[in-house]
Design an enzyme around this catalytic site. Sequence first.
Site, PDB file in Angstrom:
ATOM      1  N   HIS A   1       0.829  -1.358   0.113  1.00  0.00           N
ATOM      2  CA  HIS A   1       0.085  -0.140  -0.065  1.00  0.00           C
ATOM      3  C   HIS A   1       0.918   1.202  -0.151  1.00  0.00           C
ATOM      4  O   HIS A   1       2.061   1.524   0.614  1.00  0.00           O
ATOM      5  CB  HIS A   1      -0.999  -0.128   1.243  1.00  0.00           C
ATOM      6  CG  HIS A   1      -1.708   1.462   1.416  1.00  0.00           C
ATOM      7  ND1 HIS A   1      -1.544   2.046   2.421  1.00  0.00           N
ATOM      8  CD2 HIS A   1      -2.520   1.989   0.583  1.00  0.00           C
ATOM      9  CE1 HIS A   1      -2.403   2.978   2.427  1.00  0.00           C
ATOM     10  NE2 HIS A   1      -3.025   3.127   1.075  1.00  0.00           N
ATOM     11  N   SER A   2       0.425   2.293  -0.776  1.00  0.00           N
ATOM     12  CA  SER A   2       1.270   3.379  -1.038  1.00  0.00           C
ATOM     13  C   SER A   2       2.650   3.109  -1.115  1.00  0.00           C
ATOM     14  O   SER A   2       3.207   2.604  -2.132  1.00  0.00           O
ATOM     15  CB  SER A   2       0.970   4.100   0.443  1.00  0.00           C
ATOM     16  OG  SER A   2       1.315   5.643   0.401  1.00  0.00           O
ATOM     17  N   MET A   3       3.579   3.652  -0.124  1.00  0.00           N
ATOM     18  CA  MET A   3       4.815   3.615  -0.371  1.00  0.00           C
ATOM     19  C   MET A   3       5.609   2.310  -0.296  1.00  0.00           C
ATOM     20  O   MET A   3       6.545   1.987  -0.726  1.00  0.00           O
ATOM     21  CB  MET A   3       5.862   4.643   0.412  1.00  0.00           C
ATOM     22  CG  MET A   3       5.540   6.060   0.321  1.00  0.00           C
ATOM     23  SD  MET A   3       6.004   6.629  -1.347  1.00  0.00           S
ATOM     24  CE  MET A   3       7.658   6.662  -0.991  1.00  0.00           C
TER      25      MET A   3
ATOM     26  N   THR B   1       0.101   3.523  -4.931  1.00  0.00           N
ATOM     27  CA  THR B   1       1.580   3.567  -4.982  1.00  0.00           C
ATOM     28  C   THR B   1       1.914   4.738  -5.761  1.00  0.00           C
ATOM     29  O   THR B   1       1.837   4.559  -7.091  1.00  0.00           O
ATOM     30  CB  THR B   1       2.250   2.417  -5.190  1.00  0.00           C
ATOM     31  OG1 THR B   1       1.800   1.542  -3.900  1.00  0.00           O
ATOM     32  CG2 THR B   1       3.462   2.646  -4.983  1.00  0.00           C
TER      33      THR B   1
END
Length: 897
Positions: free
Chosen positions: A151-153, A180
Amino acid sequence: LGVRDVLFFYEENRCSMTYMYEYPEYLKIKLPKKIARRYPAYELYLYGEGSYAEENKNLLLTGIPVLFLPGNAGSYKQVRSLGSIALRKAEDVDFKYHFDFFSVNFNEELVALYGGSLQRQTKFVHECIKVILKLYKGREFAPTSVAIVGHSMGGLVARALLTLKNFKPELINLLITQATPHTAPVMALDKYLTDFYTAVNNHWILKAQDLRNLTTLSVAGGFRDYQVRSGLAFLPRLNQHDSALSVVSSAVPRAWASTDHLSIVWCKELILATVRAFFDLIDENTRQITEDPKKRMSVLNHHFVRHPAKIFEENPEAFTELTGTFTWITVRGSKWTYSVYNDSDGKYFTYPLASHRKSYSHIYCENSMLDTSSWIYGCLKSNSSMCLEATDLSWRAELLPTTKIVLLKLQDYPSLSHIVIQVPPAAGNKYTLTCEFFREDSRAVQLPVTHLLSFGLSSSKILLNSSGLLYNVQLQHFHQIYQAFKIYIESHCQSHKERKPSVYRLHIPWSHEDSITVAKVPSLTEISAKLHTAQPQNDSSVPELNIYSSSDCQYEVVLKTSLLQVLGQIIRFHAGALPVYVVCNILLAYGGQLSTLMSIGQCSDFSHELVRTAKPYKVEPLISIVVFLLGFNWFREIWESLSLPEVDAAILSSQDAWFPLVSLILFLFGTGIAYWSGVFFSTSLRLFSSLWLTLIRPPVLGKDDKLITPRRLCGVLSLCLISWTTCGAFAVFLIYLQYLFKDSDCSKETSQNLNMPTVKPQSLITSTSKATQPLSNSTTTAEVLNSLKMHVTILNLFTWTVLLYSPSLIYWLKNLRYNVRLDPDPCRSTALILICILEILMNSSTSKVKSSKLLKIAAKVPLPLSVAMLAFGRLHLFKVPHFVTFSLLLHVLCCIV
């Protein structure tokens, strides 16, 4: 208005919440002592619920390992939505297959603000993968690779695994990322962040052979996610391999919903699609995720791009026999509708194609029964009464929110003699089947979009008054990210009977970012049309508005430019560059103050100089000229030979995310922010100093011409020591506070009364109040006011520097219990210089600057620095403090020379 559009004007949340049926438990996995000592802040957990969690406490695992990586400030507990639904799915198949979900605890680090820990996180994930695979050692069907959900970074960290020297690419075969930012950071706040992105994306492009066995899916959140715009979540396009897929959640079948940055990890519709894909990816022989890259991509396309309303099959049968004691009925007309309700007998409806091929180019069918059985076939061999051999065309179908449809081009199926529609016996079910033949040119309508500068005053309109079921409205000249429109679709029907809802789909052919709207009939529906990614240069396709309509209704389509959403697009794509424009404006005003000090011996007000000097035509034309010249090879070669970095505007232009008007709007926005921040800053200082004077009446300060004293030198050395041993941003913040509350030489008696060897703070405004008190002969009220105005501007300029350094300060404070020293520190070296500069500046006056030989240079430098800042700092915010530091360094030299 643009900020308001981004933050508040988006579709409502259409995601359902995921719930646990048993209490979630997180079993901490014991790591080797060497790894635990090297990464004291990080941990690895195994997710479980109820009896499943109890069984796993002895770590005798037999499932398929999946590793979840949280993002910026994310929690390892966010894995529970995936883990819980996968557990329920495993129960449905009696645990023939199941997944073991692991999750990494990154201590909720703010990696989007500070890039120095990304490499450390990547190395820890590598160690976790090795630990996870060891847990299965010696088991039957032991896995050799791990699937990763980031998730995300966390998704970027997963991609960065391939850049590690000792990492074996075969350790991961599937990577799914959620919201991301793949292409670039949302805000490049330090050099380590941009270097990390460069390393990951360069490896992704230059060493594509390492990615042959890795299948990657990136899911973006759509317009609800204002933290990471969806354009950043699209994976770099490569020609070497086709194992990467990027989609927006609004286009995902059976979800059709935009998600915000956090809800993407718990959105039930998306999680269901992900878990279904996981189970379809299992190889029955190895009981692990399949090693076949083609199958992996087929499964992901099935669940995330085009769902045919059938359960996934790797190799569906090419031919089938239509069996059963069904009644065969031939349909001769070009349009047919059949409503099914409690039919006890099955039927086959056949459409002979020979009589329709000359008059029509396509056949379109829709079925409101949303089951997963086959329902439409193409007949290859038939006799006079029935079809003997057929091919299943249900795999060509597409699932929509209220129906499943098939659109076939007759020219692509020359061997078919009939189209066969199967209607099985319906016990209590009610649904409708509709088919029609049509010519493509009769249903494709061109609608030119209105000009960007029409501001919604003009509109394009089209009327669809045919009796068809499908229309394709082609939106001509709609291909740039700064275009935004409101589309109004009004439906009028001849009778008031109950009808199925209409479905409107905005289809963007060059990326998977479609959006679907379901509307009652008749009704007036408003649709927002804007892009996440611009049209590629080698693409000539046209966006379409697909209208799946009711046959006896008339549709009016009106398109207008939406000024509010155009401004929203500018903010969405370029808000990260706003600090650069603000500092640029302040720097220009600062240079103007130095110029007036040199010319008339007086320092003018900040607001007056901002109005006089902050003109976009002073900085923008030169940058535009450079970007234009960089299009020529000879100029680019000269530019590169000088080792100059690439101009940020040129990078944005190559991504079709830039045009001159954007820079003008942002510059004016920056001027407004700079003006009102100056007013707020000055007013706050005045109020605070008035309060301070009310509470404590300070003694009259004597004249002190020395810029450097032993006491100040000790203060500088102390702050430099703090910067070197702890965090550079912390030392900068301390010198900033010291500047705000400038030390005054208080009397010994006051210090003794307080009984503490400290000095009393005295604000800058306090100094001006002493203009009415007896001052030394060499100091006048005018000079004190001049110095005050200059100090206020420097503080305003320095405030934005502190704000740009604050992310690393926040990160350091959050991780202080693990490490006293921030390593690496993105602002340590600059902080050392700033400490020395500001210690001198806070004790300086304009009387010394006026007589300096370097004042002429110092007054002219802010303009080229502003140009350079806009040229190289829009995508690299960490460069902004360097330009400010250089300008202030010249000011210090003016105080000395």
